[in-house]
Scaffold this motif. Structure first.
Motif, PDB file in Angstrom:
ATOM      1  N   CYS A  46       0.809  -1.229   0.000  1.00 51.66           N
ATOM      2  CA  CYS A  46       0.000   0.000   0.000  1.00 51.66           C
ATOM      3  C   CYS A  46       0.838   1.272   0.000  1.00 51.66           C
ATOM      4  N   VAL A  47       2.023   1.202   0.585  1.00 52.23           N
ATOM      5  CA  VAL A  47       2.866   2.400   0.688  1.00 52.23           C
ATOM      6  C   VAL A  47       3.986   2.386  -0.342  1.00 52.23           C
ATOM      7  N   GLU A  48       4.749   1.290  -0.389  1.00 48.99           N
ATOM      8  CA  GLU A  48       5.918   1.259  -1.266  1.00 48.99           C
ATOM      9  C   GLU A  48       5.550   1.030  -2.726  1.00 48.99           C
ATOM     10  N   GLU A  49       4.577   0.147  -2.983  1.00 49.24           N
ATOM     11  CA  GLU A  49       4.220  -0.157  -4.373  1.00 49.24           C
ATOM     12  C   GLU A  49       3.111   0.762  -4.897  1.00 49.24           C
ATOM     13  N   GLU A  50       2.012   0.862  -4.172  1.00 46.75           N
ATOM     14  CA  GLU A  50       0.880   1.676  -4.632  1.00 46.75           C
ATOM     15  C   GLU A  50       1.063   3.163  -4.327  1.00 46.75           C
ATOM     16  N   GLU A  51       1.878   3.477  -3.314  1.00 44.14           N
ATOM     17  CA  GLU A  51       2.138   4.862  -2.907  1.00 44.14           C
ATOM     18  C   GLU A  51       0.862   5.611  -2.550  1.00 44.14           C
ATOM     19  N   TRP A  52       0.000   4.950  -1.787  1.00 42.27           N
ATOM     20  CA  TRP A  52      -1.246   5.595  -1.367  1.00 42.27           C
ATOM     21  C   TRP A  52      -0.979   6.685  -0.343  1.00 42.27           C
ATOM     22  N   ILE A  53       0.014   6.491   0.527  1.00 39.90           N
ATOM     23  CA  ILE A  53       0.465   7.549   1.420  1.00 39.90           C
ATOM     24  C   ILE A  53       1.985   7.498   1.475  1.00 39.90           C
ATOM     25  N   SER A  54       2.598   8.537   2.016  1.00 39.47           N
ATOM     26  CA  SER A  54       4.053   8.593   2.096  1.00 39.47           C
ATOM     27  C   SER A  54       4.569   7.747   3.261  1.00 39.47           C
ATOM     28  N   GLU A  55       5.879   7.486   3.241  1.00 40.36           N
ATOM     29  CA  GLU A  55       6.515   6.756   4.338  1.00 40.36           C
ATOM     30  C   GLU A  55       6.321   7.499   5.659  1.00 40.36           C
ATOM     31  N   GLU A  56       6.489   8.809   5.618  1.00 43.22           N
ATOM     32  CA  GLU A  56       6.348   9.612   6.833  1.00 43.22           C
ATOM     33  C   GLU A  56       4.928   9.518   7.383  1.00 43.22           C
ATOM     34  N   SER A  57       3.948   9.613   6.497  1.00 48.90           N
ATOM     35  CA  SER A  57       2.554   9.519   6.927  1.00 48.90           C
ATOM     36  C   SER A  57       2.248   8.140   7.489  1.00 48.90           C
ATOM     37  N   PHE A  58       2.831   7.102   6.888  1.00 47.70           N
ATOM     38  CA  PHE A  58       2.594   5.749   7.380  1.00 47.70           C
ATOM     39  C   PHE A  58       3.138   5.585   8.796  1.00 47.70           C
ATOM     40  N   LYS A  59       4.309   6.126   9.058  1.00 43.69           N
ATOM     41  CA  LYS A  59       4.884   6.024  10.406  1.00 43.69           C
ATOM     42  C   LYS A  59       3.985   6.699  11.434  1.00 43.69           C
ATOM     43  N   LYS A  60       3.451   7.861  11.084  1.00 41.74           N
ATOM     44  CA  LYS A  60       2.562   8.557  12.005  1.00 41.74           C
ATOM     45  C   LYS A  60       1.253   7.793  12.177  1.00 41.74           C
ATOM     46  N   LEU A  61       0.764   7.241  11.081  1.00 46.97           N
ATOM     47  CA  LEU A  61      -0.458   6.453  11.127  1.00 46.97           C
ATOM     48  C   LEU A  61      -0.285   5.240  12.034  1.00 46.97           C
ATOM     49  N   LEU A  62       0.820   4.537  11.869  1.00 45.16           N
ATOM     50  CA  LEU A  62       1.087   3.351  12.678  1.00 45.16           C
ATOM     51  C   LEU A  62       1.220   3.725  14.150  1.00 45.16           C
TER      52      LEU A  62
END
Length: 391
Positions: A46-62
């Motif tokens: 969802c993040v690395e392949e599809e790029e639905w959100i950025s790495e930074e946003s994913f870290k905050k989301l998690l």
């Protein structure tokens, strides 16, 4: 539809609902290896392949879903489904992710009860249950490193551990006490000034709710919902809550049955929390299995679909952070206590002790997505050989 978090804007879309369901059904069918492996799989696609959100946003989301109740991997699926298909997309994503594990666990639960699976596979469960203690102990170490960051939090965790083991203190009281204690430690002056505004109304509401008589299915549902609302820090934290209610409180299961359910969940491609289906089935049959599963997963659907923005605000609110950290420390104490209780049930002799210790070391050394499966099945196989050769 705005559900993004700070960082690069989210790539919201309108994917076909069928494709959303199938994508996350695939995730559910491949969900081996516990929360870390499941989250890595979701992130990769969802993040690395599809790029639905950025790495930074994913870290905050998690970080948000690690602090707040519910299994993080499932909540991430619901979040991404909502991002790509609205509220219905979020529901279908979460349903797809949990469905394979639910169907498999329900089937095993039926076999366990109706075909007396445990008695027919005594030799296998001898080793499987030894691995369960190692799994929970390893989760305790991992969560402790994450949430115990200073001496007061460590003391609160120890206090929760001692109170649970020595006087069987209610987990609700342990969590509230730990949260309030760390809040007072951090912001004592501010709360002393507000002491005059304290009200007993919330306590009265809790007492009145507890006095209501419910059917068995309704009780099972409410116990699942309560556990789902209090599972801070991931799926492993649901273990002490369900054990207290199902084993110590209502006596729906014995300690050995509870550990058997955990052992079965360890061999399935599913979040560990799916063992709640087993608990519900043993407690109340098919209706109980559905009631417990719906209750425990309901917050993990509602929070990301309807309350995501507010949850982000709560997680990032510095005034609430000490209370949440205190609650997390209380959870660590509860997991420590239930680890001892599980080991007392599953480690019955020297051989199971060696199996549990070996499993703990392997889990700490290797981190592939199939490590948990290999460890659980390996302990089961070794235990079966030991039983057949030593008896």
């Amino acid at each position: 539809m705005e559900t993004s978090i700070p960082g690069k804007p989210s790539r919201e879309g309108h994917d076909p609902l069928r494709s959303i369901f199938v994508r996350f059904l695939k995730f559910g069918a491949l969900a081996w290896g516990g929360p870390a492996a499941q989250i890595a799989m979701i992130k990769r696609e969802c993040v690395e392949e599809e790029e639905w959100i950025s790495e930074e946003s994913f870290k905050k989301l998690l970080a948000v879903y690690q602090v707040l109740p519910g299994p993080e991997a499932h909540e991430l699926c619901v979040y991404f489904g909502r991002l790509r298909g609205g509220k219905l997309g979020g529901f279908l994503a979460g349903l797809g992710f949990m469905l394979p594990g639910f169907v498999l666990m329900l089937g095993l639960s039926i076999l366990y009860v109706e075909a007396n699976l445990a008695s027919h596979l005594d030799e296998l469960f001898y080793g499987l249950t030894a691995a369960v203690g190692a799994l929970v102990a390893r989760a305790l170490v991992r969560l402790g490193r994450t949430f115990i960051t200073d001496l007061p939090l460590a003391l609160l965790a120890v206090a929760g551990f001692v109170l649970t083991l020595s006087v069987s203190a209610s987990f609700v009281l342990v969590l509230l006490g730990a949260g309030l204690a760390y809040e007072l430690w951090t912001n004592g002056d501010r709360w002393i000034r507000r002491a005059h505004s304290f009200s007993l109304a919330p306590v009265a509401v809790i007492v009145l709710v507890g006095a209501v008589t419910l059917s068995l299915t309704a009780q099972i549902f409410l116990e699942g919902l309560k556990a789902g609302l209090l599972t801070f820090g991931g799926a492993y934290t649901v273990i002490p809550f369900l054990r207290e209610s199902a084993v110590s409180g209502h006596h729906w299961l014995s300690s050995s049955q509870f550990v058997d359910g955990l052992a079965l969940s360890g061999i399935l491609p599913a979040p560990l929390i799916i063992f709640s289906t087993f608990v519900g089935y043993v407690a109340g049959g098919l209706g109980g299995a559905f009631a417990m599963t719906v209750g425990i997963f309901l917050p993990a659907f509602i929070f990301p679909i309807f309350l995501h923005r507010y949850l982000v605000a709560i997680a990032e609110n510095e005034r609430l952070r000490p209370f949440l950290l205190g609650v997390a420390a209380g959870v660590i104490g509860l997991i420590g206590a239930v680890t001892v209780q599980i080991l007392q049930t599953s480690v019955v002799d020297v051989y199971t002790g060696i199996l549990a210790a070996g499993a703990f070391l392997v889990l700490g050394r290797f981190h592939s997505k199939l490590t948990v499966l290999y460890v659980v099945l390996g302990c089961g196989a070794i235990g079966a050989v030991l039983q057949l050769t030593l008896v």
